[in-house]
Design a protein around this motif. Structure first.
Motif: not given
Lengths: 147, 85
Positions: B27-37
């Motif tokens: 399972v891979v989780l990718k979080y981008r705060h700058s893009d908000g997604n």
């Protein structure tokens, strides 16, 4: 790749999230781990290796720095609570949903979901929370429309 | 690489994929705060993807993560007896 203890991993992960707030992504990978420390040889026998069944490997990176940890069944309870709180606290930059009908629905759904999960039987619970949520939604919209 | 629009379908398909081959699936989780997604991918060389920008999905994704983690460390009873012997 830095292999850390669970607690240290959580600290470093928090730091990764904070570092990437202005730009960049945080990647987290979760995989089942059987405890092997040597690669599987192409031919010949694997030397008396006993695969362990109760561990998982957690990795995190921001594209530059890499950290990892192994979680076993003994640590999973404590680690999971801290890890869930960490994720929830840090992934707060997403859009909030439309407030009107969602607050009623999410509160009901959350209450039902937590009760179902607490009762264990995880695969069964995955199907059951869906059904209470959907009748609640038309009921909520009908109530707001009536007003 | 099928991308799912609803969380329900994704989580069911993901769990099935994991149970089919627990050692291979990840399972891979990718979080981008700058893009908000937030993007979740479950793969065992075949990929299932779910993307979201909704705050309400964070809780579901985090629960899903914990659920899979528990599945992976399960079967401890067998191992405990092996270790004590």
């Amino acid at each position: 790749m830095v292999l850390l203890e669970s607690e240290q991993f959580l600290t470093e992960l928090t730091r990764l999230f904070q570092k990437c707030r202005t730009s960049g992504s945080v990647y987290i990978t979760l995989k089942k781990y059987d405890g092997r420390t040597k690669p599987i040889p192409k031919k010949g026998t694997v030397e008396g290796f006993e695969p362990a069944d109760n561990k998982c490997l957690l990795r995190a990176t921001d594209g530059k720095k890499k950290i990892s940890t192994v979680v076993s069944s003994k640590e999973v309870n404590k680690f999971q609570m801290a890890y869930s709180n960490l994720l929830r606290a840090n992934m707060d930059g997403l859009k909030k949903r439309d407030k009107k009908n969602k607050t009623k629905k999410t509160k009901a759904a959350a209450a039902a979901a937590t009760a179902a999960v607490a009762a264990a039987a995880a695969p069964a619970a995955a199907a059951t929370p869906a059904t209470p949520a959907t009748p609640a939604a038309p009921a909520a919209t009908a109530a707001t429309a009536a007003q | 690489m099928p991308q799912y629009q609803t969380w329900e379908e994704f989580s069911r398909a993901a769990e099935k994929l994991y149970l089919a081959d627990p050692m291979k699936a990840r399972v891979v989780l990718k979080y981008r705060h700058s893009d908000g997604n937030l993007c979740v991918k479950v793969t065992d060389d075949l990929c299932l993807v779910y993307k979201t920008e909704q705050a309400q999905d964070v809780k579901k994704i985090e629960k899903f993560h914990s659920q899979l983690m528990r599945l992976m460390v399960a079967k401890e009873s067998r191992n405990v007896t092996m270790e004590t012997e």
